[in-house]
Design an enzyme around this catalytic site. Structure first.
Site, mmCIF file in Angstrom:
data_model
loop_
_atom_site.group_PDB
_atom_site.id
_atom_site.type_symbol
_atom_site.label_atom_id
_atom_site.label_comp_id
_atom_site.label_asym_id
_atom_site.label_seq_id
_atom_site.Cartn_x
_atom_site.Cartn_y
_atom_site.Cartn_z
ATOM 1 N N GLU A 154 -31.413 8.910 -17.193
ATOM 2 C CA GLU A 154 -29.984 8.887 -17.541
ATOM 3 C C GLU A 154 -29.131 9.489 -16.422
ATOM 4 O O GLU A 154 -29.251 10.693 -16.145
ATOM 5 C CB GLU A 154 -29.760 9.693 -18.828
ATOM 6 C CG GLU A 154 -28.309 9.663 -19.292
ATOM 7 C CD GLU A 154 -28.085 10.463 -20.572
ATOM 8 O OE1 GLU A 154 -28.721 11.518 -20.738
ATOM 9 O OE2 GLU A 154 -27.271 10.023 -21.393
ATOM 10 N N GLU A 160 -23.256 18.828 -15.160
ATOM 11 C CA GLU A 160 -24.477 19.170 -15.900
ATOM 12 C C GLU A 160 -25.722 19.182 -15.015
ATOM 13 O O GLU A 160 -26.595 20.025 -15.196
ATOM 14 C CB GLU A 160 -24.692 18.198 -17.064
ATOM 15 C CG GLU A 160 -23.638 18.314 -18.150
ATOM 16 C CD GLU A 160 -23.992 17.470 -19.384
ATOM 17 O OE1 GLU A 160 -25.110 17.575 -19.892
ATOM 18 O OE2 GLU A 160 -23.120 16.699 -19.827
ATOM 19 N N ASP A 187 -24.818 6.183 -20.269
ATOM 20 C CA ASP A 187 -24.018 6.912 -21.249
ATOM 21 C C ASP A 187 -22.549 6.770 -20.845
ATOM 22 O O ASP A 187 -22.145 7.210 -19.759
ATOM 23 C CB ASP A 187 -24.472 8.382 -21.230
ATOM 24 C CG ASP A 187 -23.763 9.242 -22.265
ATOM 25 O OD1 ASP A 187 -22.584 8.985 -22.550
ATOM 26 O OD2 ASP A 187 -24.395 10.196 -22.762
ATOM 27 N N HIS A 190 -20.682 9.830 -19.419
ATOM 28 C CA HIS A 190 -20.931 10.176 -18.012
ATOM 29 C C HIS A 190 -20.343 9.119 -17.082
ATOM 30 O O HIS A 190 -19.791 9.447 -16.020
ATOM 31 C CB HIS A 190 -22.427 10.331 -17.764
ATOM 32 C CG HIS A 190 -23.067 11.393 -18.603
ATOM 33 N ND1 HIS A 190 -22.653 12.705 -18.589
ATOM 34 C CD2 HIS A 190 -24.068 11.333 -19.512
ATOM 35 C CE1 HIS A 190 -23.388 13.412 -19.443
ATOM 36 N NE2 HIS A 190 -24.248 12.596 -20.019
ATOM 37 N N HIS A 213 -25.830 4.921 -24.420
ATOM 38 C CA HIS A 213 -25.200 5.947 -25.258
ATOM 39 C C HIS A 213 -23.721 5.643 -25.308
ATOM 40 O O HIS A 213 -23.068 5.568 -24.264
ATOM 41 C CB HIS A 213 -25.399 7.346 -24.646
ATOM 42 C CG HIS A 213 -26.668 7.993 -25.062
ATOM 43 N ND1 HIS A 213 -27.187 9.097 -24.422
ATOM 44 C CD2 HIS A 213 -27.527 7.701 -26.077
ATOM 45 C CE1 HIS A 213 -28.308 9.449 -25.035
ATOM 46 N NE2 HIS A 213 -28.542 8.614 -26.024
ATOM 47 N N ARG A 219 -15.600 12.058 -25.786
ATOM 48 C CA ARG A 219 -16.932 12.236 -26.364
ATOM 49 C C ARG A 219 -16.916 12.319 -27.892
ATOM 50 O O ARG A 219 -17.851 12.841 -28.505
ATOM 51 C CB ARG A 219 -17.691 13.432 -25.754
ATOM 52 C CG ARG A 219 -19.133 13.031 -25.494
ATOM 53 C CD ARG A 219 -19.995 14.034 -24.789
ATOM 54 N NE ARG A 219 -21.194 13.322 -24.305
ATOM 55 C CZ ARG A 219 -22.210 13.881 -23.690
ATOM 56 N NH1 ARG A 219 -22.211 15.178 -23.457
ATOM 57 N NH2 ARG A 219 -23.248 13.166 -23.283
ATOM 58 N N GLU A 248 -24.014 9.032 -29.123
ATOM 59 C CA GLU A 248 -24.319 10.415 -28.755
ATOM 60 C C GLU A 248 -22.967 11.073 -28.554
ATOM 61 O O GLU A 248 -22.360 10.976 -27.485
ATOM 62 C CB GLU A 248 -25.158 10.494 -27.486
ATOM 63 C CG GLU A 248 -25.616 11.930 -27.247
ATOM 64 C CD GLU A 248 -26.201 12.127 -25.887
ATOM 65 O OE1 GLU A 248 -27.273 12.722 -25.782
ATOM 66 O OE2 GLU A 248 -25.566 11.698 -24.897
HETATM 67 C C1 LER Z 1 -27.960 13.513 -22.952
HETATM 68 O O1 LER Z 1 -28.215 12.167 -23.306
HETATM 69 C C2 LER Z 1 -26.636 13.671 -22.360
HETATM 70 O O2 LER Z 1 -25.885 12.747 -22.237
HETATM 71 C C3 LER Z 1 -26.235 14.987 -21.868
HETATM 72 O O3 LER Z 1 -24.856 15.037 -21.603
HETATM 73 C C4 LER Z 1 -26.596 16.117 -22.772
HETATM 74 O O4 LER Z 1 -26.299 17.288 -22.098
HETATM 75 MN MN MN Z 2 -26.396 10.739 -23.099
#
Ligand code: LER
Ligand code: MN
Length: 271
Positions: A154, A160, A187, A190, A213, A219, A248
């Site tokens: 991912e 992060e 995701d 992100h 995601h 979010r 998510e």
């Molecule tokens: C996990 O899938 C994710 O997207 C992260 O931001 C979790 O910290």
């Molecule tokens: Mn994610």
């Protein structure tokens, strides 16, 4: 496309981005009643789980398990693969292998590598930390491949982790690892931070995109922000994506309402 959400397994008391409330069985019943096709099972330590019970509850509620998620291996236990601490790496590898064994048991669910990968800036003791990451994730991927499990890498935003932030980085990493059972999990949260164009990146990822995601720009549940979901779903259709779009998201205003609003939105936009 199928619909999913992240849900804690019986061994995880709380996941900051997991949905639904109640016992594991009650959560599975709610996911089924809402009409989700499957759940992403968040686990911490498969050694402390009753695998048969988990499988039975999910099957009884007609839920698939597209993926077993590893975030809490790092979040709760600090385990990660790219670390200068050999003992920590040994523990992280063993736990990841146990998660892969569980995923194989759950009808060959995929397993993600997100924050579990660790950080390159911790590896000041080596000249090429990227090569160490490639080697360590290749080992995990080969272990998974021998058990019919796909690993999903991912891309995660810069606040992060410090490597593989966007689709372009992810595709480079996949090429360096060179294993067919390593794909990308994309995701939208992100991507909204790191990818110049979400549409172009989804298209560039193409068949390498194994799981998505979904979240709105803040979010929260889809519809709560300003993400262009029509563009997202049109692009996924154009790439013939048939995997999961799985929530998510922050469990607000509460975990059950967030799940209900997600499925309501997805029903409208995927039909
Ligand atoms: C996990 O899938 C994710 O997207 C992260 O931001 C979790 O910290
Ligand atoms: Mn994610």
């Amino acid at each position: 496309m199928k619909t999913g959400l992240v849900m804690c397994g019986p061994d995880v008391a709380y996941g900051p981005l997991a949905l639904l409330t109640g016992t594991f069985e009650e959560k599975a019943q709610k996911a089924h009643a809402l009409g989700f096709d499957g759940i992403e099972l968040m686990v911490r330590d498969p050694a402390g789980l009753d695998w048969e019970y988990v499988k039975r509850i999910l099957q009884t509620n007609q839920l698939e398990t597209p993926q077993v998620v590893t975030g809490e291996l790092f979040g709760a236990d600090g385990l990660c693969l790219v670390t200068p601490d050999d003992e920590l790496y040994r523990l992280a590898l063993a736990r990841t292998q146990a998660v892969i064994d569980l995923a194989a048991y759950l009808d060959h669910a995929m397993v993600n590598v997100g924050r579990l990968r660790g950080r390159l800036d911790w590896m000041r003791n080596v000249t090429d930390p990227w090569a160490v990451a490639v080697e360590r994730i290749r080992d995990v991927t080969r272990y998974a491949g021998a058990r019919g499990v796909v690993i999903t890498l991912e891309p995660i935003n810069r606040y992060e982790v410090d490597f593989i932030a966007n689709v372009q980085d992810g595709l480079c990493f996949l090429q360096d690892v060179g294993e067919p059972n390593l794909g990308l999990m994309l995701d939208l949260f992100h991507m909204n931070i790191e990818d110049a164009s979400i549409k172009d990146s989804l298209a560039a990822a193409g068949k390498h995109c194994r799981h998505v995601h979904i979240a709105d720009t803040n979010r929260l549940y889809p519809g709560a922000g300003h993400m262009d979901f029509d563009a997202v779903f049109d692009t996924l259709r154009a790439t013939h994506y048939q995997g999961y779009v799985s929530a998510e998201i922050l469990p607000k205003p509460d975990p059950d309402t967030a799940a209900a609003r997600t499925i309501e939105f997805l029903r409208k936009h995927l039909s």
